[in-house]
Design an enzyme around this catalytic site. Structure first.
Site, PDB file in Angstrom:
ATOM      1  N   SER A   1      27.638  47.085 -30.953  1.00 51.59           N
ATOM      2  CA  SER A   1      26.382  47.755 -30.616  1.00 51.59           C
ATOM      3  C   SER A   1      25.551  47.928 -31.884  1.00 51.59           C
ATOM      4  CB  SER A   1      26.676  49.105 -29.957  1.00 51.59           C
ATOM      5  OG  SER A   1      27.594  49.850 -30.726  1.00 51.59           O
TER       6      SER A   1
ATOM      7  N   GLU B   1      22.261  50.268 -33.654  1.00 45.95           N
ATOM      8  CA  GLU B   1      21.498  51.515 -33.548  1.00 45.95           C
ATOM      9  C   GLU B   1      20.110  51.384 -34.188  1.00 45.95           C
ATOM     10  OE1 GLU B   1      23.660  55.195 -34.308  1.00 45.95           O
ATOM     11  OE2 GLU B   1      21.983  55.882 -35.550  1.00 45.95           O
TER      12      GLU B   1
ATOM     13  N   HIS C   1      20.228  58.592 -27.714  1.00 41.65           N
ATOM     14  CA  HIS C   1      20.984  59.706 -28.270  1.00 41.65           C
ATOM     15  C   HIS C   1      20.333  60.979 -27.725  1.00 41.65           C
ATOM     16  CE1 HIS C   1      22.588  57.410 -32.044  1.00 41.65           C
ATOM     17  NE2 HIS C   1      22.414  56.594 -31.030  1.00 41.65           N
TER      18      HIS C   1
ATOM     19  N   ARG D   1      25.321  67.187 -31.789  1.00 40.40           N
ATOM     20  CA  ARG D   1      24.759  68.497 -32.111  1.00 40.40           C
ATOM     21  C   ARG D   1      23.424  68.326 -32.823  1.00 40.40           C
ATOM     22  NH1 ARG D   1      26.888  71.978 -37.045  1.00 40.40           N
ATOM     23  NH2 ARG D   1      25.567  70.406 -38.036  1.00 40.40           N
ATOM     24  N   GLY D   2      23.387  67.413 -33.815  1.00 36.31           N
ATOM     25  CA  GLY D   2      22.201  67.273 -34.650  1.00 36.31           C
ATOM     26  C   GLY D   2      22.233  68.270 -35.799  1.00 36.31           C
ATOM     27  N   ASP D   3      21.264  68.170 -36.663  1.00 36.31           N
ATOM     28  CA  ASP D   3      21.140  69.092 -37.795  1.00 36.31           C
ATOM     29  C   ASP D   3      19.775  69.749 -37.706  1.00 36.31           C
ATOM     30  OD1 ASP D   3      23.608  68.544 -39.250  1.00 36.31           O
ATOM     31  OD2 ASP D   3      22.760  66.538 -39.485  1.00 36.31           O
TER      32      ASP D   3
ATOM     33  N   ALA E   1      28.376  70.040 -30.315  1.00 38.69           N
ATOM     34  CA  ALA E   1      28.226  68.881 -29.435  1.00 38.69           C
ATOM     35  C   ALA E   1      29.113  69.012 -28.192  1.00 38.69           C
ATOM     36  CB  ALA E   1      28.576  67.601 -30.208  1.00 38.69           C
TER      37      ALA E   1
ATOM     38  N   GLN F   1      18.605  54.277 -51.539  1.00 39.09           N
ATOM     39  CA  GLN F   1      18.532  54.785 -50.161  1.00 39.09           C
ATOM     40  C   GLN F   1      19.931  55.167 -49.661  1.00 39.09           C
ATOM     41  OE1 GLN F   1      17.785  51.944 -46.988  1.00 39.09           O
ATOM     42  NE2 GLN F   1      16.054  53.185 -46.304  1.00 39.09           N
TER      43      GLN F   1
ATOM     44  N   PHE G   1      21.211  58.861 -48.361  1.00 38.20           N
ATOM     45  CA  PHE G   1      21.818  59.097 -47.035  1.00 38.20           C
ATOM     46  C   PHE G   1      23.213  59.687 -47.183  1.00 38.20           C
ATOM     47  CE2 PHE G   1      19.516  55.379 -44.742  1.00 38.20           C
ATOM     48  CZ  PHE G   1      18.395  56.163 -44.617  1.00 38.20           C
TER      49      PHE G   1
ATOM     50  N   HIS H   1      29.752  49.356 -34.602  1.00 38.36           N
ATOM     51  CA  HIS H   1      28.414  49.881 -34.274  1.00 38.36           C
ATOM     52  C   HIS H   1      27.606  49.812 -35.565  1.00 38.36           C
ATOM     53  CE1 HIS H   1      25.475  52.590 -32.281  1.00 38.36           C
ATOM     54  NE2 HIS H   1      25.399  53.200 -33.438  1.00 38.36           N
TER      55      HIS H   1
HETATM   56  P1  FAD Z   1      29.716  68.716 -33.708  1.00 36.31           P
HETATM   57  O1  FAD Z   1      30.718  67.862 -33.042  1.00 36.31           O
HETATM   58  O2  FAD Z   1      29.255  69.926 -32.993  1.00 36.31           O
HETATM   59  O3  FAD Z   1      30.339  69.120 -35.131  1.00 36.31           O
HETATM   60  C1  FAD Z   1      29.526  69.701 -36.145  1.00 36.31           C
HETATM   61  C2  FAD Z   1      30.360  70.649 -36.987  1.00 36.31           C
HETATM   62  O4  FAD Z   1      30.737  71.780 -36.208  1.00 36.31           O
HETATM   63  C3  FAD Z   1      31.662  70.037 -37.503  1.00 36.31           C
HETATM   64  O5  FAD Z   1      31.913  70.538 -38.778  1.00 36.31           O
HETATM   65  C4  FAD Z   1      32.697  70.535 -36.512  1.00 36.31           C
HETATM   66  O6  FAD Z   1      34.006  70.605 -37.077  1.00 36.31           O
HETATM   67  C5  FAD Z   1      32.142  71.912 -36.169  1.00 36.31           C
HETATM   68  N1  FAD Z   1      32.498  72.355 -34.801  1.00 36.31           N
HETATM   69  C6  FAD Z   1      32.416  71.630 -33.676  1.00 36.31           C
HETATM   70  N2  FAD Z   1      32.838  72.347 -32.607  1.00 36.31           N
HETATM   71  C7  FAD Z   1      33.189  73.578 -33.097  1.00 36.31           C
HETATM   72  C8  FAD Z   1      33.705  74.770 -32.500  1.00 36.31           C
HETATM   73  N3  FAD Z   1      33.921  74.852 -31.181  1.00 36.31           N
HETATM   74  N4  FAD Z   1      33.940  75.821 -33.329  1.00 36.31           N
HETATM   75  C9  FAD Z   1      33.704  75.759 -34.656  1.00 36.31           C
HETATM   76  N5  FAD Z   1      33.225  74.646 -35.267  1.00 36.31           N
HETATM   77  C10 FAD Z   1      32.957  73.576 -34.485  1.00 36.31           C
HETATM   78  N6  FAD Z   1      21.736  63.344 -35.570  1.00 36.31           N
HETATM   79  C11 FAD Z   1      20.570  63.488 -34.929  1.00 36.31           C
HETATM   80  O7  FAD Z   1      19.868  64.481 -35.126  1.00 36.31           O
HETATM   81  N7  FAD Z   1      20.116  62.542 -34.046  1.00 36.31           N
HETATM   82  C12 FAD Z   1      20.834  61.437 -33.748  1.00 36.31           C
HETATM   83  O8  FAD Z   1      20.396  60.604 -32.949  1.00 36.31           O
HETATM   84  C13 FAD Z   1      22.091  61.255 -34.404  1.00 36.31           C
HETATM   85  N8  FAD Z   1      22.883  60.184 -34.127  1.00 36.31           N
HETATM   86  C14 FAD Z   1      24.131  60.101 -34.687  1.00 36.31           C
HETATM   87  C15 FAD Z   1      24.971  59.048 -34.311  1.00 36.31           C
HETATM   88  C16 FAD Z   1      26.261  58.934 -34.838  1.00 36.31           C
HETATM   89  C17 FAD Z   1      27.149  57.807 -34.387  1.00 36.31           C
HETATM   90  C18 FAD Z   1      26.693  59.881 -35.809  1.00 36.31           C
HETATM   91  C19 FAD Z   1      28.059  59.757 -36.430  1.00 36.31           C
HETATM   92  C20 FAD Z   1      25.870  60.927 -36.201  1.00 36.31           C
HETATM   93  C21 FAD Z   1      24.592  61.066 -35.645  1.00 36.31           C
HETATM   94  N9  FAD Z   1      23.733  62.122 -35.962  1.00 36.31           N
HETATM   95  C22 FAD Z   1      22.520  62.265 -35.329  1.00 36.31           C
HETATM   96  C23 FAD Z   1      24.117  63.100 -36.985  1.00 36.31           C
HETATM   97  C24 FAD Z   1      24.826  64.348 -36.387  1.00 36.31           C
HETATM   98  O9  FAD Z   1      23.933  65.037 -35.558  1.00 36.31           O
HETATM   99  C25 FAD Z   1      25.267  65.224 -37.546  1.00 36.31           C
HETATM  100  O10 FAD Z   1      26.319  64.606 -38.236  1.00 36.31           O
HETATM  101  C26 FAD Z   1      25.581  66.681 -37.219  1.00 36.31           C
HETATM  102  O11 FAD Z   1      25.764  67.381 -38.454  1.00 36.31           O
HETATM  103  C27 FAD Z   1      26.853  66.896 -36.405  1.00 36.31           C
HETATM  104  O12 FAD Z   1      26.721  66.449 -35.137  1.00 36.31           O
HETATM  105  P2  FAD Z   1      28.017  66.355 -34.172  1.00 36.31           P
HETATM  106  O13 FAD Z   1      27.528  65.896 -32.870  1.00 36.31           O
HETATM  107  O14 FAD Z   1      29.100  65.598 -34.821  1.00 36.31           O
HETATM  108  O15 FAD Z   1      28.403  67.919 -34.130  1.00 36.31           O
END
Ligand code: FAD
Length: 284
Positions: free
Chosen positions: A14, A16, A75, A105-107, A121, A210, A214, A264
């Site tokens: 895939s 992105e 996403h 989850r996003g940042d 997430a 770059q 990142f 990916h």
């Molecule tokens: P989570 O899975 O929620 O984890 C985030 C943090 O919280 C981790 O440290 C985890 O250990 C902790 N955590 C999770 N659950 C709990 C809980 N129940 N209790 C306590 N701590 C917990 N960002 C964007 O904004 N847009 C995008 O389109 C995007 N696409 C991405 C695609 C891929 C393939 C990847 C790998 C990342 C992408 N990101 C994107 C970045 C991502 O949003 C960030 O890395 C963000 O910081 C974490 O998202 P996550 O979904 O992994 O979060």
């Protein structure tokens, strides 16, 4: 590097993209989709700016790609959002006939104080399942070098498991350049009883500055030997690209030979590097 033919049909490949920011960007992305489409990927995915900043652009880009005859997965990131706004987007995705999404989850963008109604997430994955049942194939993010905000590796693994238990179908990893991190991560999650496919995310190397930017932001390690070699090339971008292609092709080959279920590619909306790596891998 020794060239071997890698069988690709049973694996998931895939690519992105991010939603283009201008009309020229949209034209360029169409060309990229056309070129990468010839490689017959399982799907293209399109990122979603945290806080909903690219909401319309993400859906439009996904629909444009689908209109060209390819599978596309939007996403969706939930940080800073209300339940109501996420519900609306999930239903828009479903009503558009989309069956595949990447749930994150996003940042929080700097300056945005409100965390919103979803914290992790796993909350989003559970919500999408409650709202739409089995309609979506849900991808989640995985971190072979562990998420930079996690207190310990063990906690991060438990949190990854939560996402899978909430209903994720498969995972795509953050990029990395050390294949041992990926293989170790997969062994760890398998030992925890998690059996979803974990597809490595691959970042081709175009520009060192770059990549360094990142990697600082997302916590991905650039191994010292790669960093030093890149630094040594200075402004010689042709050498950086050539070295980057060698490094990333070798990485992909090792991952596939070691059993990775696919790749990916983070394309930055360009087809060149991914296509070259693909051809060098001898993927059919
Ligand atoms: P989570 O899975 O929620 O984890 C985030 C943090 O919280 C981790 O440290 C985890 O250990 C902790 N955590 C999770 N659950 C709990 C809980 N129940 N209790 C306590 N701590 C917990 N960002 C964007 O904004 N847009 C995008 O389109 C995007 N696409 C991405 C695609 C891929 C393939 C990847 C790998 C990342 C992408 N990101 C994107 C970045 C991502 O949003 C960030 O890395 C963000 O910081 C974490 O998202 P996550 O979904 O992994 O979060």
């Amino acid at each position: 590097m020794t060239q071997k033919l890698i069988e690709s049909t049973s694996r998931q490949f895939s690519f992105e993209f991010f939603p283009p920011k201008s009309a020229e960007g949209a034209v360029k992305l169409r060309e990229t989709v056309t070129q990468l489409g010839q490689l017959n990927p399982a799907f293209f995915s399109v990122t979603f700016g945290a806080g909903g900043s690219t909401q319309e652009g993400t859906l439009k880009t996904v629909n444009d790609i689908r209109a060209m005859g390819y599978n596309a997965a939007p996403h969706l990131s939930c940080i800073g959002s209300t339940v109501e706004s996420i519900r609306e987007i999930v239903h828009r995705y479903r009503d558009a006939g989309i069956r595949h999404m990447v749930a994150l989850r996003g940042d929080l963008p700097s300056g945005m104080a409100m965390a919103g109604e979803f914290r992790h997430a796993s909350d989003l994955v559970a919500f999408v399942r409650t709202e739409t049942g089995d309609h979506f194939h849900i991808e989640v993010a995985a971190y072979p070098e562990y998420h930079p905000q996690s207190r310990t590796a063990q906690e991060d693994l438990k949190n990854f498991k939560r996402k899978v238990e909430a209903g994720a179908t498969s995972a795509i990893t953050q990029y990395f350049y050390n294949p041992d991190a990926y293989f170790h991560f997969v062994d760890e999650v398998r030992a925890m009883g998690i059996d979803v496919p974990i597809v490595p995310g691959v970042m081709p190397i175009g520009s060192f500055s770059q990549l360094a930017r990142f990697s600082d932001a997302c916590g991905a390690e650039i191994p010292r030997w790669i960093r030093r070699k890149m630094e040594g090339f200075g402004d010689d971008s042709a050498s950086i690209k050539a070295f980057g292609l060698d490094v990333v092709t070798d990485l992909c080959q090792e991952l596939l030979e070691g059993g990775a279920p696919g790749l990916h590619f983070y394309t930055m909306n360009g087809a060149g590097a991914s296509t070259t790596i693909w051809q060098r891998l001898g993927l059919s």
